[in-house]
Design a protein around this motif. Sequence first.
Motif, PDB file in Angstrom:
ATOM      1  N   GLU A 177       4.140  27.551   5.586  1.00  0.00           N
ATOM      2  CA  GLU A 177       4.597  26.281   6.144  1.00  0.00           C
ATOM      3  C   GLU A 177       5.370  25.526   5.075  1.00  0.00           C
ATOM      4  OE1 GLU A 177       2.614  22.811   8.787  1.00  0.00           O
ATOM      5  OE2 GLU A 177       1.908  22.899   6.722  1.00  0.00           O
ATOM      6  N   VAL A 178       6.508  24.975   5.461  1.00  0.00           N
ATOM      7  CA  VAL A 178       7.331  24.189   4.541  1.00  0.00           C
ATOM      8  C   VAL A 178       7.499  22.793   5.125  1.00  0.00           C
ATOM      9  CG1 VAL A 178       9.520  24.027   3.323  1.00  0.00           C
ATOM     10  CG2 VAL A 178       8.575  26.278   3.878  1.00  0.00           C
ATOM     11  N   GLN A 179       7.218  21.781   4.308  1.00  0.00           N
ATOM     12  CA  GLN A 179       7.419  20.389   4.701  1.00  0.00           C
ATOM     13  C   GLN A 179       8.587  19.834   3.899  1.00  0.00           C
ATOM     14  OE1 GLN A 179       3.698  18.449   3.912  1.00  0.00           O
ATOM     15  NE2 GLN A 179       2.561  19.638   5.442  1.00  0.00           N
ATOM     16  N   ILE A 180       9.526  19.196   4.595  1.00  0.00           N
ATOM     17  CA  ILE A 180      10.743  18.690   3.960  1.00  0.00           C
ATOM     18  C   ILE A 180      10.809  17.184   4.180  1.00  0.00           C
ATOM     19  CG2 ILE A 180      13.253  18.921   3.831  1.00  0.00           C
ATOM     20  CD1 ILE A 180      12.847  21.601   5.452  1.00  0.00           C
ATOM     21  N   ARG A 181      10.953  16.413   3.099  1.00  0.00           N
ATOM     22  CA  ARG A 181      10.968  14.956   3.229  1.00  0.00           C
ATOM     23  C   ARG A 181      11.716  14.338   2.053  1.00  0.00           C
ATOM     24  NH1 ARG A 181       4.623  14.952   1.706  1.00  0.00           N
ATOM     25  NH2 ARG A 181       4.492  15.915   3.752  1.00  0.00           N
ATOM     26  N   THR A 182      12.099  13.061   2.191  1.00  0.00           N
ATOM     27  CA  THR A 182      12.715  12.343   1.079  1.00  0.00           C
ATOM     28  C   THR A 182      11.625  11.799   0.159  1.00  0.00           C
ATOM     29  OG1 THR A 182      12.692  10.187   2.176  1.00  0.00           O
ATOM     30  CG2 THR A 182      14.583  11.626   2.629  1.00  0.00           C
ATOM     31  N   ARG A 183      12.058  11.254  -0.995  1.00  0.00           N
ATOM     32  CA  ARG A 183      11.078  10.709  -1.952  1.00  0.00           C
ATOM     33  C   ARG A 183      10.322   9.524  -1.344  1.00  0.00           C
ATOM     34  NH1 ARG A 183      15.742  11.808  -4.694  1.00  0.00           N
ATOM     35  NH2 ARG A 183      15.605  13.527  -6.200  1.00  0.00           N
ATOM     36  N   GLU A 184      11.055   8.663  -0.629  1.00  0.00           N
ATOM     37  CA  GLU A 184      10.383   7.505  -0.010  1.00  0.00           C
ATOM     38  C   GLU A 184       9.403   7.951   1.067  1.00  0.00           C
ATOM     39  OE1 GLU A 184      13.961   5.458   1.112  1.00  0.00           O
ATOM     40  OE2 GLU A 184      13.557   3.842  -0.318  1.00  0.00           O
ATOM     41  N   MET A 185       9.799   8.963   1.835  1.00  0.00           N
ATOM     42  CA  MET A 185       8.882   9.507   2.842  1.00  0.00           C
ATOM     43  C   MET A 185       7.648  10.104   2.175  1.00  0.00           C
ATOM     44  SD  MET A 185      11.534  11.470   5.369  1.00  0.00           S
ATOM     45  CE  MET A 185      12.940  10.634   6.101  1.00  0.00           C
ATOM     46  N   HIS A 186       7.851  10.749   1.030  1.00  0.00           N
ATOM     47  CA  HIS A 186       6.741  11.377   0.326  1.00  0.00           C
ATOM     48  C   HIS A 186       5.755  10.314  -0.169  1.00  0.00           C
ATOM     49  CE1 HIS A 186       4.566  14.384  -1.902  1.00  0.00           C
ATOM     50  NE2 HIS A 186       4.731  13.718  -3.031  1.00  0.00           N
ATOM     51  N   GLU A 187       6.280   9.172  -0.652  1.00  0.00           N
ATOM     52  CA  GLU A 187       5.396   8.090  -1.103  1.00  0.00           C
ATOM     53  C   GLU A 187       4.493   7.613   0.032  1.00  0.00           C
ATOM     54  OE1 GLU A 187       7.865   5.046  -2.677  1.00  0.00           O
ATOM     55  OE2 GLU A 187       8.496   6.208  -4.426  1.00  0.00           O
ATOM     56  N   VAL A 188       5.069   7.474   1.242  1.00  0.00           N
ATOM     57  CA  VAL A 188       4.266   7.058   2.395  1.00  0.00           C
ATOM     58  C   VAL A 188       3.269   8.151   2.771  1.00  0.00           C
ATOM     59  CG1 VAL A 188       4.350   6.458   4.850  1.00  0.00           C
ATOM     60  CG2 VAL A 188       6.029   5.490   3.277  1.00  0.00           C
ATOM     61  N   ALA A 189       3.718   9.416   2.719  1.00  0.00           N
ATOM     62  CA  ALA A 189       2.834  10.528   3.065  1.00  0.00           C
ATOM     63  C   ALA A 189       1.644  10.618   2.121  1.00  0.00           C
ATOM     64  CB  ALA A 189       3.617  11.847   3.037  1.00  0.00           C
ATOM     65  N   GLU A 190       1.842  10.274   0.854  1.00  0.00           N
ATOM     66  CA  GLU A 190       0.770  10.339  -0.137  1.00  0.00           C
ATOM     67  C   GLU A 190      -0.086   9.077  -0.146  1.00  0.00           C
ATOM     68  OE1 GLU A 190       0.057  13.072  -2.509  1.00  0.00           O
ATOM     69  OE2 GLU A 190       0.999  13.831  -0.692  1.00  0.00           O
ATOM     70  N   ALA A 191       0.558   7.909  -0.032  1.00  0.00           N
ATOM     71  CA  ALA A 191      -0.170   6.647  -0.195  1.00  0.00           C
ATOM     72  C   ALA A 191      -0.639   6.058   1.120  1.00  0.00           C
ATOM     73  CB  ALA A 191       0.703   5.628  -0.927  1.00  0.00           C
ATOM     74  N   GLY A 192       0.039   6.374   2.221  1.00  0.00           N
ATOM     75  CA  GLY A 192      -0.354   5.824   3.500  1.00  0.00           C
ATOM     76  C   GLY A 192      -0.319   4.304   3.498  1.00  0.00           C
ATOM     77  N   VAL A 193      -1.397   3.679   3.936  1.00  0.00           N
ATOM     78  CA  VAL A 193      -1.458   2.227   3.996  1.00  0.00           C
ATOM     79  C   VAL A 193      -1.285   1.598   2.627  1.00  0.00           C
ATOM     80  CG1 VAL A 193      -3.967   2.236   3.816  1.00  0.00           C
ATOM     81  CG2 VAL A 193      -2.825   0.271   4.773  1.00  0.00           C
ATOM     82  N   ALA A 194      -1.694   2.306   1.578  1.00  0.00           N
ATOM     83  CA  ALA A 194      -1.578   1.747   0.231  1.00  0.00           C
ATOM     84  C   ALA A 194      -0.126   1.505  -0.161  1.00  0.00           C
ATOM     85  CB  ALA A 194      -2.238   2.679  -0.782  1.00  0.00           C
ATOM     86  N   ALA A 195       0.809   2.142   0.533  1.00  0.00           N
ATOM     87  CA  ALA A 195       2.226   1.927   0.237  1.00  0.00           C
ATOM     88  C   ALA A 195       2.616   0.466   0.458  1.00  0.00           C
ATOM     89  CB  ALA A 195       3.085   2.841   1.120  1.00  0.00           C
TER      90      ALA A 195
END
Length: 705
Positions: A319-337
């Motif tokens: 499986e490959v997930q493709i995203r931008t850096r800003e999208m990655h920050e949301v994916a990692e931090a969630g609400v903490a973003a």
Amino acid sequence: MIDVEDLVALVRNYNPRSDADLIRKAYAYGLRMHDGQVRKSGEPYFTHPIAVAAILTEMRLDDDTIVTALLHDTIEDTRSTYSEISEQFGPEVAELVDGVTKLTNLQLSSAESKQAENFRKLFMAMSKDLRVILVKLADRLHNMRTIKSMRAEKQAQKARETMEIYAPLAGRMGMQWMREELEDLSFRVLNPEARQSIIRRYVVLQKKTGDVVHKISGDLRSELDREGIEAMVYGRAKKPYSIWRKMQEKDLSFSQLSDIYGFRVICGSVDDCYRILGAIHQRWHAVPGRFKDYISQPKSNGYRSIHTTVSGRDASKVEVQIRTREMHEVAEAGVAAHWSYKEGVRAPNPFAVDPADWISQLTERLDEEDHDEFLENVKLEMYLDQVFCFTPKGDVVQLPRGATPLDFAYAIHTRIGNMTVSAKVDGIRVPLWTRLKNGQSVEVITAEGQRPQATWVDIVTTGRAKAAIRRSLREEDRGRFIRLGQELLRAAFEHVGKKSGEKALRTAAKLLGCSDEMDLLAKVGSAEMTARRVVSTLYPDLATHEGPEIDSNRPVVGLGEDEAFRRAPCCQPLPGERIVGITWRGKGVVAHAIDCPALAEFESQTERWIDLQWLPGRHAAIHTVSLEMTISNDAGVLGRICTLVGEHRANISDLRFTDRKPDFYRLLVDVDLRDVEHLHVVLNALEADNDVAQISRHRDKNRQP
């Protein structure tokens, strides 16, 4: 234990403007308050608040949240008070610490009904300030990391609580990394053998195939370099629990799993995301049905990414997930973003969606659902993925995976859902239980007068739909209970020679703590309160002295001296029901219920009709009524049903099966009862049993007197 200056440095790495003195002050205060306290492991207790604060620095959170982490156990476990923290660190920190304390005291792993109420309080606390739950999640993560020092039974309790509540909550709030770690730490406690089995199989696979992650990462980088796209590639093996859950859900063996490895490609723009997708699909074969575009259709927690599964090196699927850096920050931090800092200032992320919107949707329904429904619906909304469907006008409706056209209808409006009779998906009429797929167009067909059916509760997936259906069914039941309550009270009052007028009912309602007469009637009709209790409240002398048992040979008023009496087998009337007699030559008088269809045959023979009434008083439990039941085909169910009837002082005089299936039985049960109130009590008791799918009074119009 992390030194105070090390903690300050961790915060200043992402927030140079941090108030270092405030953090030092909180550190010193917490250290002093927890002085002499130790954890189960023997370490100083204050190592725990420091570790929680360090976890929150990884999310780049503000000073108040870091200070809250350092103080989060002071109100509960030390002599510190809310007012003292407010005075020294400000009201905002005091509110946050108090919020975390309240969450800690909820004891979410208690009995299910209590857990539901506590879950409700948890979400109410979250709705006030989301940072409360961020501290609590970090607190739970550190406790799970150090859980080995607890007793075995305590470990199991905390692990179950984490698996059922905190892990899915972290995932629903967008912090997928935390969800995965919480799940795996819980899995280690709850099923260590299974986890070790997954790890052993993974090690064997690595020996056989080599370092697959390194090889495939290299292949991806080479392909991106060839296309001239700048991006970072990360690869990893999935967590043991993630692998185990997929094996259980899809009933697969380890060797059958197609995506043990996951890869992320992080680039600079949305255009690059789609260029990368094209390059990957040109180089490797895409696996059908495994492509998801969460950039054009984001998840409700703000998650954006493109997911695709391809046949990679040696035909292994990855499986490959493709995203931008800003999208990655949301994916990692969630609400903490929403709270994260960069270079000393809050850094709003255009892709971050405030989960407070989701919480507010839940809290809007708090007063409409009972505790168990609320817990069920919250879990549904946390666990399920999303699908996106379209209205005929092209509007997007977001639903959980597995949703049906009924869920779609209720998502539009409750009134639309209640009136739904059928649906078309992509122009084709489909059953209401059809599972919707991404991108489908749904047209809901409604009709005036349509009402939700009881079976709809099992068809729908969303909490909103389940709550609306149950609310409508309760309202419909209330009307039925009120009508039944009127009939039961009329019969009960007549037994003591009184009438159930409005004034009598109003007085009884007040004495029995009911809001009004309708509330009283509904409670009587639903067997929550007996008609006899209402009568005894108003007329205690009459109700307590019921007199001798009525003669079963002549239980009615209106018979001639030598006329024999019996109940009609077609409608089986009971004391308390309105009846009429039909004379038969050589057979005496046969009593029918006033609504018996068989009476239509005698409309032209009015000379045979006799006005009859049941004698007021105590009737013997000898009046047989047939009940039609559908029950589960499981061991012990029939025995328990028979016992339940006996517990309510009724006797089963006959029992015959009408249908047998592998999963259920349909049968007719003849029960001997006193009166219509006794029937209603027995029906309600049986209907409440989980293994009774359907029960009703059976009347056979073909049975002749």
